[in-house]
Design an enzyme around this catalytic site. Structure first.
Site, PDB file in Angstrom:
ATOM      1  N   GLU A 133       0.045  10.474   2.360  1.00  0.00           N
ATOM      2  CA  GLU A 133       0.947   9.289   1.676  1.00  0.00           C
ATOM      3  C   GLU A 133       1.423   9.994   0.380  1.00  0.00           C
ATOM      4  O   GLU A 133       2.404   9.562   0.117  1.00  0.00           O
ATOM      5  CB  GLU A 133      -0.030   8.081   1.457  1.00  0.00           C
ATOM      6  CG  GLU A 133       0.745   6.849   1.528  1.00  0.00           C
ATOM      7  CD  GLU A 133      -0.124   5.666   1.745  1.00  0.00           C
ATOM      8  OE1 GLU A 133       0.311   4.222   1.751  1.00  0.00           O
ATOM      9  OE2 GLU A 133      -1.511   5.832   1.631  1.00  0.00           O
TER      10      GLU A 133
ATOM     11  N   GLN B  71       5.149  -2.707  10.054  1.00  0.00           N
ATOM     12  CA  GLN B  71       3.634  -1.886  10.165  1.00  0.00           C
ATOM     13  C   GLN B  71       2.800  -2.866  10.604  1.00  0.00           C
ATOM     14  O   GLN B  71       2.313  -3.814   9.796  1.00  0.00           O
ATOM     15  CB  GLN B  71       3.368  -1.102   8.821  1.00  0.00           C
ATOM     16  CG  GLN B  71       2.152  -0.336   9.054  1.00  0.00           C
ATOM     17  CD  GLN B  71       1.363  -0.121   7.727  1.00  0.00           C
ATOM     18  OE1 GLN B  71       1.461  -0.864   6.834  1.00  0.00           O
ATOM     19  NE2 GLN B  71       0.886   1.115   7.463  1.00  0.00           N
ATOM     20  N   GLY B  72       2.052  -2.684  11.627  1.00  0.00           N
ATOM     21  CA  GLY B  72       0.949  -3.645  11.974  1.00  0.00           C
ATOM     22  C   GLY B  72      -0.417  -3.117  11.964  1.00  0.00           C
ATOM     23  O   GLY B  72      -0.838  -2.499  13.076  1.00  0.00           O
ATOM     24  N   TYR B  73      -1.194  -2.923  10.895  1.00  0.00           N
ATOM     25  CA  TYR B  73      -2.375  -2.238  10.640  1.00  0.00           C
ATOM     26  C   TYR B  73      -3.382  -3.416  10.512  1.00  0.00           C
ATOM     27  O   TYR B  73      -4.312  -3.707  11.151  1.00  0.00           O
ATOM     28  CB  TYR B  73      -2.416  -1.369   9.287  1.00  0.00           C
ATOM     29  CG  TYR B  73      -1.935  -0.145   9.777  1.00  0.00           C
ATOM     30  CD1 TYR B  73      -1.139   0.410  10.740  1.00  0.00           C
ATOM     31  CD2 TYR B  73      -2.266   1.021   8.694  1.00  0.00           C
ATOM     32  CE1 TYR B  73      -0.562   1.576  11.058  1.00  0.00           C
ATOM     33  CE2 TYR B  73      -1.606   2.274   8.980  1.00  0.00           C
ATOM     34  CZ  TYR B  73      -1.126   2.638   9.845  1.00  0.00           C
ATOM     35  OH  TYR B  73      -0.450   3.639  10.245  1.00  0.00           O
ATOM     36  N   SER B  74      -3.359  -4.247   9.327  1.00  0.00           N
ATOM     37  CA  SER B  74      -4.310  -5.051   8.929  1.00  0.00           C
ATOM     38  C   SER B  74      -4.620  -6.360   9.859  1.00  0.00           C
ATOM     39  O   SER B  74      -3.686  -6.707  10.400  1.00  0.00           O
ATOM     40  CB  SER B  74      -4.204  -5.561   7.487  1.00  0.00           C
ATOM     41  OG  SER B  74      -4.313  -4.607   6.702  1.00  0.00           O
TER      42      SER B  74
ATOM     43  N   SER C 116       4.316  -6.675   6.539  1.00  0.00           N
ATOM     44  CA  SER C 116       5.829  -6.818   5.635  1.00  0.00           C
ATOM     45  C   SER C 116       7.075  -6.936   6.349  1.00  0.00           C
ATOM     46  O   SER C 116       7.161  -6.199   7.084  1.00  0.00           O
ATOM     47  CB  SER C 116       5.795  -5.698   4.396  1.00  0.00           C
ATOM     48  OG  SER C 116       4.618  -5.322   3.960  1.00  0.00           O
TER      49      SER C 116
END
Lengths: 374, 324, 324, 374
Positions: free
Chosen positions: B254, B136-139, B171
């Site tokens: 979530e 996951q690429g968010y921050s 992660s």
């Protein structure tokens, strides 16, 4: 810990809760308790009669005895609504604790008593404690065998609703174990000393002097009080957990309302992030507690023999959340939170009394530890 | 009040029990929660044992890696009641989860809600079979709490975007096959607008990763760098520049995601019992009081996850709690 | 390192000990902290006993009601070391404080710093002798935390102000002889400006009070109403419209004020010992852990008040703590 | 609780602290510890030599033995500065604990040992614990009388600096009580197993196998270890309280700096009231702790026989404050607070180790309770 029944209110429970809320908001808002306090009264028979009329006294009474038999989660929904507006009534003592005790006994007399509870013909008080802390086994009461019956001598303290209840339910050591007695409060030899608690409800001191009790006064079997008493206590603890969760939610609602209304430094104080975070934290705690109390009701309904952990969890959690809710309520109201003119003090006082009744946080947290193996 | 007693559910439980008995290898019944034993799947996955591989294959075939997903996309199509039974039966024999992944927890629900039919059929089954591992690429370094302030840019080049920027806290990016990422595709729009939810193959030219060392010494986290990475236009979930809606959906939902993982705190051993086993003096007041509080709170947290999953299933949002 | 051993201090302690032995009545040696036993003084004060009256008179004569105030204004002019010895010797025989009041704690320090010589000579000695009891008028219903937003107004009428408005939380206003209050004397100025620190006789026409009932049932607090109260111009402390400076001084220097009261938490009995006496089960983990924490924290709080008083004496403000 | 000496640093203490800060900021900032950690070293003899040169090793050594004899508050000021930058040195083991022990013994040998500590000729480690929790009385070590001396057998664990110290100070049961031995770490029969702790310092495991000890190796009187050991432990606990308070202050300073620098939502995150309140709370806690540690030093200097309460208060309070400081430090730094690249992790690890060494919060809180009568 898990029950197959869902941790959301059923349609019936939602309807019950909604109608209770509607009724209590008009018939018994906090101002009603204030009025009783100012008048020095700890019981309002008219209000209780109306609650009986709505069927609440029979929420745990079998349909055969005229009750609605909706179960403990439903009783909890009612107790939660009563907590929200700090209703003072014998609901817990009579409709939850006594009714649950009587249901453990399959005889005609118990059935008749259940019928009379449901129709509002009788109220009960539970007389277990003899000291300031909940300790149902620690009793110095004497039940001296005499003929076919007993002679009871001793003292019970902090008997909630004991000053006005028609009947008393209380255990006493009888030789091999404890025996549970179900007596008219008017029985010769019983002296009642009603004592208003800080939350304006009654916690009487009862004296038993050589009170005659026959076999017909025994609920369940001689020396086996625990069989009847334990489920009744669990039911009471769970419903009190609901009531406590309800009062926490009520205090929070009052506080959040104030945050929106009170202005300082040119804006509503709810605009200040520090207060927002405190309110959000409190809300989270009430959410967690709502899960614990609903789960306790579900377990009592679906698997009562294994409900002890769920019940202690609910009572412990609700106690802590209510303490936080009333402390934050007073703090976030500023000075006026401490004034009698404002209702927050009533919430604080009820929270304090409810924290102690039927076992405080430490008692139930230790129960959780015991049941979880440490 | 008397729920869950339907014959169908009883039958499901019995069949499941038989199936588990037949298919769950003994080595997979140690309930291992150790990170080293988790099966993440993916192109380069090295199974730690034949049993781990067998267990994944068996579950994938039944759809039990993603029990609530529709059968068409590799799931088992279980109802919430069946799912609950599934987790209970898995717990009963202390079975390991056959597969865990961000594809299951996050991308899957997003695709199920926002994806096109073609995307669902293309991306979901490999997730369910553990063939493709997602990250996951968010921050970003400049956009943590302020996620919408992200600066990774996707330049519109007709049939593809050219993505340049940096993500952080991705992660296992160094072991993932694909990444789902929030990318700013419209730099003129207000900051919550103009973001798209893009899917990228980690082997695309221009993507590189660097592990982050944590204070514990090890870490699942990476920095991920994008240097003019070409992303075909069909690798977007939801509408262009509406990626924030997808991200928000995942955050809001979530609770069902967490509920679906079945890893509820408090279902394991009691903290106090573990401490006592380690030789801690549980009679010591300060330690005991803290352990009591943690035990009460973690059990209650577990119940709350359960309640939220029930609410989600009942179509209720998280609202003001009753009674209030 | 070997401080406090000077001969002068040893002599002071010996003389003080003799004086206390001779003058502190036996009934005043019960260390009573009960509110009912506090001597507040004032015009209408009813001594609860001859001993209470004798003790106040004896202390007032030596300046021991306000031991650190200059002798000229009714104090004993003690140094900080002498004051510490004074409190130690008082504690040693468990002596009650002869007098407590907001005049001692708050108005006195304000006058000592901002008052004219005439004001000091006029107002301080009656405070020291317990003849005039003061109350404090700061908060208003609309200005609590936002104290500077206060609305009580003083209209300039040449030789006096005409004060109109309302205060709240005025402790013991119904029993006080005089009040020191913050009043807006310039409504054009920014809100922190335009406030004056005024002194008013509570018997002035137009002043009335109403007690506030607290949730405990009783209360020291009142609402105080001002209806066109005439306040002579010489009853101002500090400059006109600079009352905020006086109020701030009192807040900033409250640590020395608190230190000066000598009532440090933790100097009394231990919480746990008191709880045990009440029959509490001090072996019960949750209660014990909380009592331990409170005991540690309250003792530390006492030490911090002491340290702040020492810092104030040494001319140090509250700064970033060493080491940092 | 009160000491006549003022709870403000003396001029000498302020000068000492300022010069220490100046020196350590350049000679041993946190990056120095990081370098040692990366190199796998837990002791830097060069750094210690410089500290000796500045006279720190002799801060508690009498002037007659070449020390500065500045007292425990001064030693605490140094320890606080060392905590601020997480200096790893044998200061506590040698200059505080061993020096205090040796001062209790008025003989020429002890005097000589003090002189050697002050001049940097010898380092010490304190070998008391045999299990993970501080419990100086709980020892299974054996000191078997033989001839004029003893034979020592047993194991000591978590011996801070034990892997590199020249000498070892440790108690063992010798019949009527405990006897304190002062041995060369090279004595035949002693095996040292250095173990880096999470804070990168050394906590060795020591094995004693039939180690010969003569009367000359006994510090103080046979069977009377406690006379010498108790003051030494109190001195160590107080100085460790200072070090812990210093690390809390250092972690807080780092955090406050970050609040001013890190921007989110278009402004420094320190503009957000919720973080301001947390920072203010942390600051208040460090202020309270500063009082407790200074007071402990003052009591050790002015009334050592009655300093136990002050010392336990300081150690308990500093432990809690440091835990809060590093937790808030990590939290307020967000994700990067958890990375090894950032120094906050070093503060967290030192706080964890310091919390356990010489008695954890619960140990000292119970000491406070005992000394306060409950």
């Amino acid at each position: 810990m898990s029950a197959m029944a869902k941790l959301v209110p059923t349609e019936d429970e939602t309807l019950l809760g909604d109608s209770a809320r509607g009724f209590l908001d008009s018939a018994a808002p906090v101002s009603h308790l204030r009025g009783m306090r100012d008048a020095g009264r700890s019981h309002d028979p008219d209000l209780w009669a109306k609650m009986v009329e709505m069927g609440w006294a029979g929420v745990l009474v079998p349909e055969a005895q005229g009750g609605a038999d909706m179960g403990h989660a439903a009783a909890g929904a009612l107790a939660g609504e009563m907590g929200r507006t700090l209703v003072a009534s014998p609901f817990l003592s009579a409709a939850v604790i006594a009714a649950t005790a009587l249901r453990q006994v399959a005889d005609g007399r118990a059935g008749e008593a259940l019928r009379r509870i449901a129709e509002g013909g009788v109220t009960y008080a539970l007389a277990v404690d003899e000291g300031p802390k909940f300790a149902p086994e620690a009793t110095a009461m004497q039940a001296r065998p005499e003929g076919n019956g007993f002679r009871l001598t001793g003292e019970k303290r902090f008997v909630v609703d004991g000053g006005f209840a028609d009947r008393l339910l209380g255990p006493a050591p009888s030789g091999e174990g404890l025996t549970l007695f179900d007596l008219s409060a008017e029985r010769a030899g019983i002296t009642r000393d009603p004592r208003p608690m800080i939350d304006s409800r009654d916690a009487a001191r009862l004296r038993f002097e050589d009170v005659e009790a026959t076999g017909a006064d025994v609920l369940g079997a001689v020396d086996e009080a625990v069989t009847v008493l334990a489920p009744a206590l669990r039911a009471g603890q769970a419903a009190l957990g609901d009531e406590t969760a309800g009062l926490a939610a009520g205090a929070m609602a009052m506080t959040v309302g104030y945050l929106k209304e009170r202005r300082q430094f040119g804006m509503p104080i709810g605009n200040f992030q520090a207060l927002q975070f405190r309110a959000a934290h409190l809300w989270s705690e009430t959410e967690l507690t709502a899960s614990a109390v609903l789960h306790a009701g579900r377990m009592l309904d679906s698997d009562p023999d294994n409900a002890a952990l769920a019940v202690s969890l609910a009572k412990a959690r609700a106690t802590e959340t209510a303490q936080l809710a009333v402390q934050e309520g007073v703090q976030m109201h500023g000075g006026i939170g401490m004034t009698d003119d404002f209702d927050m003090g009533f919430y604080m006082k009820r929270a304090r009394v409810a924290a102690e009744w039927l076992g405080d946080y430490a008692y139930h947290a230790e129960e959780v530890a015991r049941l979880r193996g440490f | 009040m008397q729920t869950g007693k339907s014959d169908a559910l009883l039958r499901f439980r019995a069949e499941l029990r038989d199936w588990l008995e037949a298919h769950c290898p003994a080595e997979m019944r140690d309930g291992a929660r150790d990170e080293a034993h988790i099966c993440w799947g993916g192109r380069n996955w090295q199974f730690e044992s034949q049993a781990q591989e067998d267990w994944l294959r068996a579950c994938a075939e039944k759809g039990y890696t993603v029990p609530t997903w529709p059968r068409a996309y590799g799931g088992a199509g279980l109802s919430r009641d069946e799912e609950r039974i599934f987790h209970e039966e898995m717990d009963r024999i202390n079975a390991r989860k056959p597969l865990q992944s961000f594809g299951i927890w996050m991308l899957g629900p997003a695709l199920l809600h926002f994806g096109s039919e073609a995307q669902k059929r293309h991306y979901l089954p490999p997730i369910a079979r553990g063939e493709i591992r997602w990250c996951q690429g968010y921050s970003e370094p400049g956009a943590g709490s302020d996620l919408a302030g992200l600066q990774t840019r996707g330049e519109d080049c007709g049939d593809h975007w050219k993505v340049t920027g940096q993500k952080v806290w991705t992660s296992y990016a160094d072991r993932a096959d694909w990444i789902f990422a929030l990318v700013r595709t419209d730099s003129e729009a207000p900051k919550h607008k103009g973001i798209s939810f893009l899917l990228m193959d980690m082997t695309s030219p221009g993507i590189s990763t660097r592990p982050i060392r944590l204070i514990s010494g090890k870490s699942p986290f990476c920095e991920t760098f994008f240097d003019a990475v070409e992303v075909p236009k069909d690798q977007i979930v939801g509408k262009e520049s509406r990626g924030w809606d997808v991200a928000k959906y995942l955050l809001t939902h979530e609770r069902s995601v967490i509920g679906a993982t079945g890893q509820m705190p408090g279902t394991g051993r009691a903290l106090g019992a573990m401490l006592a086993d380690e030789g801690a003096d549980m009679g010591e007041a300060t330690l005991r009081a803290r352990a009591l509080k943690l035990e009460v709170d973690s059990l209650t947290m577990g119940l709350t996850l359960e309640r939220y999953a029930d609410m989600a299933e009942a179509g209720q949002g998280v609202a003001t709690p009753r009674p209030c």
